[in-house]
Design an enzyme around this catalytic site. Sequence first.
Site, short mmCIF file in Angstrom:
data_model
loop_
_atom_site.label_atom_id
_atom_site.label_comp_id
_atom_site.label_asym_id
_atom_site.label_seq_id
_atom_site.Cartn_x
_atom_site.Cartn_y
_atom_site.Cartn_z
N ASP A 27 0.85 -1.19 0.00
CA ASP A 27 0.00 0.00 0.00
C ASP A 27 0.90 1.25 0.00
O ASP A 27 1.83 1.35 0.81
CB ASP A 27 -0.84 -0.05 1.30
CG ASP A 27 -1.98 0.94 1.31
OD1 ASP A 27 -2.41 1.36 0.23
OD2 ASP A 27 -2.46 1.25 2.42
N ASP B 5 2.77 5.01 -5.41
CA ASP B 5 2.02 6.25 -5.22
C ASP B 5 2.96 7.43 -5.47
O ASP B 5 3.65 7.91 -4.58
CB ASP B 5 1.44 6.30 -3.81
CG ASP B 5 0.65 7.59 -3.57
OD1 ASP B 5 0.61 8.44 -4.48
OD2 ASP B 5 0.09 7.73 -2.47
N ASN C 91 -10.22 0.36 -0.19
CA ASN C 91 -9.21 0.27 0.88
C ASN C 91 -9.76 0.63 2.25
O ASN C 91 -10.34 1.73 2.42
CB ASN C 91 -8.06 1.25 0.58
CG ASN C 91 -7.15 0.78 -0.53
OD1 ASN C 91 -7.45 -0.19 -1.22
ND2 ASN C 91 -6.03 1.45 -0.69
N SER D 199 -8.69 2.37 8.64
CA SER D 199 -9.13 3.06 9.87
C SER D 199 -10.26 2.32 10.59
O SER D 199 -10.26 2.26 11.83
CB SER D 199 -9.58 4.48 9.54
OG SER D 199 -8.48 5.23 9.06
P1 13P Z 1 -8.92 4.64 5.58
O1 13P Z 1 -8.04 5.49 6.42
O2 13P Z 1 -10.17 5.36 5.18
O3 13P Z 1 -9.21 3.31 6.18
O4 13P Z 1 -8.14 4.36 4.20
C1 13P Z 1 -7.19 3.34 4.12
C2 13P Z 1 -6.39 3.39 2.87
O5 13P Z 1 -6.69 4.08 1.91
C3 13P Z 1 -5.20 2.55 2.81
O6 13P Z 1 -4.47 2.77 1.65
O1 G3H Z 2 -3.26 4.73 3.63
C1 G3H Z 2 -2.58 4.51 4.64
C2 G3H Z 2 -2.88 3.33 5.47
O2 G3H Z 2 -3.99 3.57 6.31
C3 G3H Z 2 -1.66 2.84 6.19
O3 G3H Z 2 -1.33 3.67 7.27
O4 G3H Z 2 1.11 4.18 7.00
O5 G3H Z 2 -0.02 4.30 9.24
O6 G3H Z 2 0.43 2.09 8.17
P1 G3H Z 2 0.15 3.56 7.97
ZN ZN Z 3 -4.55 4.77 0.91
#
Ligand code: 13P
Ligand code: G3H
Ligand code: ZN
Length: 326
Positions: A96, A118, A271, A274
């Site tokens: 991610d 990204d 995705n 949260s």
């Molecule tokens: P949320 O913070 O809305 O869960 O999004 C997660 C996300 O986009 C991870 O790439």
């Molecule tokens: O988009 C981001 C994800 O919620 C991952 O968050 O970088 O704190 O692991 P993190």
């Molecule tokens: Zn994201």
Amino acid sequence: MAKRLYEELGLVNTREMFKKAMAGKYAIPAYNFNNMEQLQAIIGGCAESKSPVILQVSSGARKYANQTLLQWMAKGAVEMCRKDLKSNIPICLHLDHGDTFELCKSCVDHGFSSVMIDASHLPYEGNIALTKQVVEYAHQFDVTVEGELGVLAGIEDEVKAEKHTYTDPAQVEDFVKKTGVDSLAISIGTSHGAYKFKVKPGESVPPLRFDILEEVEKRLPGFPIVLHGASSVLQEYVAMINKFGGKMDNAVGIPEEQLRKAAKSAVCKINIDSDGRLVVTAIIRKVFAEQPSEFDPRKYLGPAREELKKVIIAKNTNVLGSAGKA
Ligand code: 13P
Ligand code: G3H
Ligand code: ZN
């Protein structure tokens, strides 16, 4: 084609998943995880609801859990799913928000079956160049690549929805053609974290820009689109956190009806991080408050894991439409 490490781990890339999701008008859930309990809940919830799943790992999660351990956790999760849960759901391991070529390469080399580069914060030509470099490396191993155009608002409490740089539909065809990406994350009003919009109590949140999504779909017919920042910020768990000593004022997310609508469109991947964090935190706070003498981590991580599994089943069934599709 070079040897595919991810196949040895029992993983699949996103190609078939997205093809089926597009045809069936649902979205594949991409759940972030950092630890064993989250991973168990995701696999358990998706196996039980018969949903394909993308296990999603950020660079922060990779640092937190250790890159080598994480690879074997994913392999262990696949084996647990096949042998103990007797489930054959397709499982993808995805990076991610990869931000460098080196990180994406390292994930490909460590058995990820999909990566996101990204580079959306770079000028357009820079985004194309970096994304193309990752695609050229990853495709040698049949690892699929997600790119991004447009910038989502950040995770900070103070970030306002107006700070989004929405995706410009005029750029999407050129970007996909020049980079060779397999899917595209777009910015239509979602944002990361638990404070997605500044609304006063009782006010409803601004709708997502479905007009931009429709314009993108017209220009890229049948091409998989990804929605980041798609947690609903489930109010039941925000309330539980606040009740048991937490402080999360005005936490608000994307209404489920809007996500359901998106899942029926070209959006093939949604995705969610949260919401999982909120569930785990709420349950742990509740156990700590109600059973202050408890000190066995299994006694608070276990219930948190069970609750997360339930929430995942509900999301797959009622929001993404992916339940029963594996
Ligand atoms: P949320 O913070 O809305 O869960 O999004 C997660 C996300 O986009 C991870 O790439
Ligand atoms: O988009 C981001 C994800 O919620 C991952 O968050 O970088 O704190 O692991 P993190
Ligand atoms: Zn994201």
